[in-house]
Design a protein around this motif. Sequence first.
Motif, PDB file in Angstrom:
ATOM      1  N   ASP A 103      42.388  40.614  37.317  1.00 25.25           N
ATOM      2  CA  ASP A 103      42.003  39.572  38.076  1.00 25.25           C
ATOM      3  C   ASP A 103      43.037  38.680  38.169  1.00 25.25           C
ATOM      4  OD1 ASP A 103      39.598  40.482  40.081  1.00 25.25           O
ATOM      5  OD2 ASP A 103      38.816  40.609  37.996  1.00 25.25           O
ATOM      6  N   TYR A 104      43.633  38.562  36.629  1.00 24.07           N
ATOM      7  CA  TYR A 104      43.946  37.263  36.502  1.00 24.07           C
ATOM      8  C   TYR A 104      45.744  37.336  36.443  1.00 24.07           C
ATOM      9  CZ  TYR A 104      46.069  33.417  33.204  1.00 24.07           C
ATOM     10  OH  TYR A 104      47.033  32.812  31.889  1.00 24.07           O
ATOM     11  N   GLU A 105      45.968  38.721  36.292  1.00 20.69           N
ATOM     12  CA  GLU A 105      46.800  39.011  36.835  1.00 20.69           C
ATOM     13  C   GLU A 105      47.204  38.599  38.849  1.00 20.69           C
ATOM     14  OE1 GLU A 105      50.054  43.001  36.331  1.00 20.69           O
ATOM     15  OE2 GLU A 105      47.775  42.839  35.642  1.00 20.69           O
ATOM     16  N   ILE A 106      46.744  39.063  39.262  1.00 22.34           N
ATOM     17  CA  ILE A 106      46.586  39.120  40.159  1.00 22.34           C
ATOM     18  C   ILE A 106      46.423  37.869  41.386  1.00 22.34           C
ATOM     19  CG2 ILE A 106      45.301  40.222  42.954  1.00 22.34           C
ATOM     20  CD1 ILE A 106      44.823  42.445  41.362  1.00 22.34           C
ATOM     21  N   MET A 107      45.658  37.265  40.315  1.00 21.40           N
ATOM     22  CA  MET A 107      45.630  34.984  40.925  1.00 21.40           C
ATOM     23  C   MET A 107      47.127  34.509  40.825  1.00 21.40           C
ATOM     24  SD  MET A 107      42.316  34.231  40.582  1.00 21.40           S
ATOM     25  CE  MET A 107      39.867  34.919  40.795  1.00 21.40           C
TER      26      MET A 107
END
Length: 477
Positions: free
Chosen positions: A322-326
Amino acid sequence: MRTDTIAAIATAMSDSGIGIIRVSGEDALMIVDKIYRNSRNERILTKYATHTIHYGFIIEETEVSENVIDEVMVTVMKAPRSYTAEDTVEINCHGGILMMRKILATVICAGARIAEPGEFTKRAFLNGRIDLSKAEAVMDIIHAKNEFALQSSVKQLKGSLSDKIINLRKDILYEIAFIESALDDPEHISLDGHHDRLSAKTDHIMKELNGLLDSADDGRMLREGINTVIVGKPNAGKSSLLNILVGEEKAIVTDIAGTTRDTLEEIISLGGITLNIIDTAGIRRTEDIVEKIGVDRAKKISENADLILYVVDSSLPLDDNDYEIMNMIRHKNTIILLNKSDLNEVVRENDIYDMIKGIDRTLNTDKTAENEKCIIRTSTKTDSGIEDLVNAIKDMFFHGRITYNDQVYITNMRHKEAIRDTLDSIVQVKKSLELDMPEDFYSIDLMSAYASLGRIIGEEVGEDLVNEIFSKFCMGK
């Protein structure tokens, strides 16, 4: 301009109930008269009054007899009251590819030639019946993907854009004429006070031009659709969201993570808005070569998206994926969907904002993406939150509404470029005024602005551009 008589099939090439063959040119009536007979077997089409329709037959003549090809209704429209402003005949025959081609071949044998793509509309433009922006609106009507695009194109065909451009050109031309007259005859025409008046006029014109430019992106997306990409981790509900939006099972949905490994594209209409929507592979770190290709493709496609729909499984904690996507979408127009809200929610809005702030701190930037994101609770199982999604898209792209009334939208890239060039010229006039430059400088830039606007309606275009525009039209139009 070629003035010979042209003919083409004007309806879709399919087994439809009715087909139309359109014939236009100075010899249109005479040519069709060679192959048409009324119910009394008379050949008198040239004697009929304009805008009348007549029952009869299309005849194929041989050396020994006349054979009936089809029973038809023939419409007569005499110049200049026709689509092309030329004599025009439309043969309404029975539908079917074979029948329409047979009648068209008979018309060609009688003396017409096959029309080039868009040649009927091109003749309407060259004959002065419509300007270039109205001609382009014809093609936009044909290719309209939603109600807005259709309404906007019809308005442009009726002259909504033309009228605005013509009025702006009149304002500019008046100022050019006044300056030139004053310079030629200073004894009788004074420029006293003109500086302030021209400054006010340029402010008005700049406001109008900026309004048109502001509408361009909205107009493009409402006409062509919003390029929308669905992203998220595997099994977050991306494919289920696509199926709900499309209204049928387009994507495979299973409990197995990583089912979607390639992109799936659909065009949907959502609350009057067209979305060119792409479902992508779930984004996560993986050693699977095929899945990794899908993940890389999802990231690349997201770079050029107008809108990102980021689907989060709210029943599971956020993680490094999720961190990478955001981080990837932090400065994109994004709507975050907290999906599976029907289950026990582990992720809430504040968790999303905290992760975005954490990314900002990590990147040592003062700019926060928090206010750029809209978060909606959804459930693809119960279909909840979809109406909120539609409203969020309208808020994000169209200031909360889509107007069909007096708003003029720029939907054509050629028009946008011409308006931008016009604005650049008017800005130069404004700068010259501020620097108190001689009036000759104003006149030069005003003339440039006048010419740029003329490109939109066809007053300042070359033959090559005209040919290029109409070459994109379909046959028979």
